[in-house]
Design an enzyme around this catalytic site. Structure first.
Site, PDB file in Angstrom:
ATOM      1  N   GLU A   1       1.501  -1.490   0.097  1.00 14.88           N
ATOM      2  CA  GLU A   1      -0.190   0.332   0.204  1.00 14.88           C
ATOM      3  C   GLU A   1       0.523   1.167   0.007  1.00 14.88           C
ATOM      4  OE1 GLU A   1      -3.093  -0.375   3.066  1.00 14.88           O
ATOM      5  OE2 GLU A   1      -3.905  -2.398   1.765  1.00 14.88           O
TER       6      GLU A   1
ATOM      7  N   GLU B   1      -4.248  -8.666  -0.993  1.00 15.38           N
ATOM      8  CA  GLU B   1      -4.741  -8.777   0.378  1.00 15.38           C
ATOM      9  C   GLU B   1      -6.020  -8.792   0.406  1.00 15.38           C
ATOM     10  OE1 GLU B   1      -2.471  -6.668   2.920  1.00 15.38           O
ATOM     11  OE2 GLU B   1      -3.870  -5.980   3.952  1.00 15.38           O
TER      12      GLU B   1
END
Ligand SMILES: *[C@@H]1O[C@H](CO)[C@@H](O)[C@H](O)[C@H]1NC(C)=O
Ligand SMILES: *[C@@H]1O[C@H](CO)[C@@H](O)[C@H](O)[C@H]1NC(C)=O
Ligand SMILES: *[C@@H]1O[C@H](CO)[C@@H](O)[C@H](O)[C@H]1NC(C)=O
Ligand SMILES: *[C@@H]1O[C@H](CO)[C@@H](O)[C@H](O)[C@H]1NC(C)=O
Ligand SMILES: *[C@@H]1O[C@H](CO)[C@@H](O)[C@H](O)[C@H]1NC(C)=O
Ligand SMILES: CC(=O)N[C@H]1CO[C@H](CO)[C@@H](O)[C@@H]1O
Length: 520
Positions: free
Chosen positions: A258, A363
């Site tokens: 991220e 994820e």
């Protein structure tokens, strides 16, 4: 519908088989009042469908999970020569071929390892078997965080000595050596296939960063090609080398978890900000050449590792550059915020712009939303959410789907910033049991059946339907169709596979059905 006597015989036979196989393997259901049940497992008992063999040509196999408590309930019947002639028909279109499956899996976070190891040796073994053994649900991918993330109990990296640009003091953590590595070795030993390990880093060491901390808003000091960017690339190489000493080699690494989080002021846990431009140049100047020159030059590189709303822009910036693009194999996506961004304009467009790069889900978890936080034992809505997202991803060129923590405790941790979420397996160490959540079975409907190399094919509906579905042809020619019904009505439908005939079926309300049949 009237059954012919031959179908009747088949069903009798199946019923017997189910009774035999569930005698010791049935779900010990527990209801915690969240809509459906969990299956409780301990050191001597855990429900399993075993290793699946499809019925011979002319019959189909079915597996059903439902809000009312079915969990991969096996069934089947005869493939018919004729259509029932009414209602919804799903036609398999084998000549419409799309992407091939790489695999499914979850993440061996520090928290997952702590929870698994909090059980007795026997229960640990049962848990690992559930994911990785041939009786398990076919996991072949394991994402391994490099050093700490929020699902850790402390903040650390592998090179916390300030100014250690040569990484002379690079060292794996006790979390790796005592917990994650032994568990990964055990998982590998149980697995019939080599595990595809995937490495992702959350933060660089604080001394390499603009903000001097693992958390908050910060990125690497300097510019791509500079000494911090070079050291950060070497950090990945050192990680691969250290794990290789334990006979654990990585299939892939991501360019970092991220990267957008590292641009958020006061971000509460470990993050490292990259813009797409900086990621492009870091891959082209530092990571790519370092990997190419290392002893692990075939490790795949996946960019983004962040929410799909950043697509296609992120991919356009990074992959349009041939100097970066030549080192890259795929684009990794997380599922958070999927509801805000249609799959077609993010995943679909990215695939059509860059078909030579694959899309991979790295994820996903339930219980992350502030309105629906943490563990919810037996929540069927979460099973539907998983199934819906997996079907949508698979129907938009994604080749694999990776869940988040393999196991959490009943609070949804440990997590040092209390960012508690849910997991398909929740451990109750005090009782030495673990609970398999409805969404464990949700993933299983795909992961157990869509073996590596399975290729998605077209499915045509003869009328409008709200059913969600996806179909694949496996390497041995058998067909797998997964159907999700999120409504409260039961409806009959049939499947037509021109290669074999008609399959008449129903998908009850709030249920997930995998149908599979041989074609030769
Ligand atoms: C495990 O669960 C099974 C099924 O509920 C039970 O029969 C068995 O006694 C349990 N074993 C242990 C060690 O608690
Ligand atoms: C299919 O239907 C046709 C026409 O109704 C019938 O003649 C034929 O026997 C049927 N075939 C099978 C295999 O049931
Ligand atoms: C770093 O490594 C050097 C050389 O191996 C060693 O002398 C030093 O004590 C280490 N420093 C730390 C903080 O671990
Ligand atoms: C390393 O792992 C492979 C499977 O991935 C296995 O075949 C081999 O025996 C292992 N070697 C050692 C030394 O453990
Ligand atoms: C970030 O944290 C600092 C120190 O706690 C605080 O003063 C500041 O208001 C915070 N900024 C934002 C945008 O939350
Ligand atoms: C939401 C959803 O998919 N509902 C469907 C469940 O199945 C019946 C039969 O196909 C449909 O009528 C519903 O629309």
């Amino acid at each position: 519908m009237a059954l012919s006597s031959s179908v009747h015989l088949v069903l009798v036979f199946l019923t017997t088989e189910v009774t035999l196989s569930t005698g010791s393997n049935e779900c010990v259901a527990r209801n915690f009042g969240h809509g459906s049940v969990v299956c409780e497992c301990n050191s001597t008992h855990c429900d399993s469908v075993g290793s699946v063999t499809l019925h011979p040509l002319g019959q189909f196999s079915s597996y059903l999970s439902s809000r009312t408590g079915s969990r991969l309930e096996a069934g089947g019947g005869a493939v018919q020569g004729n259509s029932t002639g009414e209602g919804l028909r799903l036609t398999i279109v084998p000549y419409q071929k799309y992407q091939k499956i790489r695999g499914f899996g979850g993440a061996m976070t520090d928290a997952a390892a702590i929870n698994i190891l909090s059980l007795s040796a026997g229960a640990q073994d049962q848990l690992l078997r559930q994911y990785f053994s041939p009786e398990g649900i076919g996991y072949s991918v394991v994402r391994v965080p490099m050093a700490s993330c929020d699902f850790s109990t402390r903040l650390y990296t592998y090179a916390d000595t300030p100014g250690d640009y040569n990484l002379d003091n690079f060292t794996l953590a006790p979390e790796d050596i005592k917990m994650k590595i032994p568990l990964l070795q055990r998982a590998q030993a149980l697995s019939p296939v080599p595990l595809s390990l995937l490495a992702s880093a959350w933060s660089a060491p604080a001394w390499m960063k603009t903000n001097g901390a693992l958390i908050g808003k910060g990125s690497l000091k300097g510019q791509p090609g500079g000494k911090e960017h070079k050291s950060w690339a070497q950090y990945y190489i050192r990680f691969l080398e250290e794990y290789a000493k334990y006979n654990l080699t990585f299939w892939a690494l991501t360019t970092g978890n991220e990267p957008s989080a590292g641009h958020i002021t006061n971000y509460s846990f470990q993050a490292l900000g990259f813009t797409p431009e900086e990621q492009r140049d870091w891959v082209a100047l530092d990571l790519g050449p370092a990997l190419h020159a290392s002893s692990h030059p075939h490790t795949h590189v996946l960019i983004l590792d962040d929410n799909r709303l950043l697509l296609p822009h992120w991919a356009k910036v990074v992959l349009s550059d041939i100097h970066a693009g030549k080192y890259i194999h795929g684009v990794a996506v997380h599922w958070y915020l999927d509801s805000l961004v249609p799959a077609e304009i993010s995943l679909g467009v990215t695939h059509h712009l860059f078909p030579e790069y694959y899309l991979f889900g790295t994820e996903a978890c339930s219980g992350f939303s502030p309105l629906d936080r943490g563990v919810k034992l037996g929540g069927w809505d979460r099973a539907e959410h998983y199934a819906r997202d997996i079907i949508e991803d698979l129907n938009h060129y994604v080749v694999g789907w990776t869940d988040w923590n393999l196991a959490l405790d009943q609070t949804g941790g440990p997590n040092w910033v209390k960012n508690f979420v849910d997991s398909p397996i929740i451990v109750d160490a005090k009782r030495d049991v673990f609970y398999k959540q409805p969404h464990f079975y949700s993933i299983a409907h795909f992961s157990k059946f869509l073996l590596e190399g399975s290729q998605r094919v077209g499915v045509l509906a003869n009328q409008h339907t709200d059913l969600e579905y996806t179909a694949f042809i496996r390497p041995d020619g058998s067909v797998v169709l997964v159907v999700l019904n999120r409504s409260s009505t039961v409806i009959q439908f049939e499947v037509w596979d021109p290669a074999v005939g008609y399959i008449s079926s129903t998908v009850p309300d709030h249920s997930l059905l995998t149908l599979a049949w041989n074609t030769q």
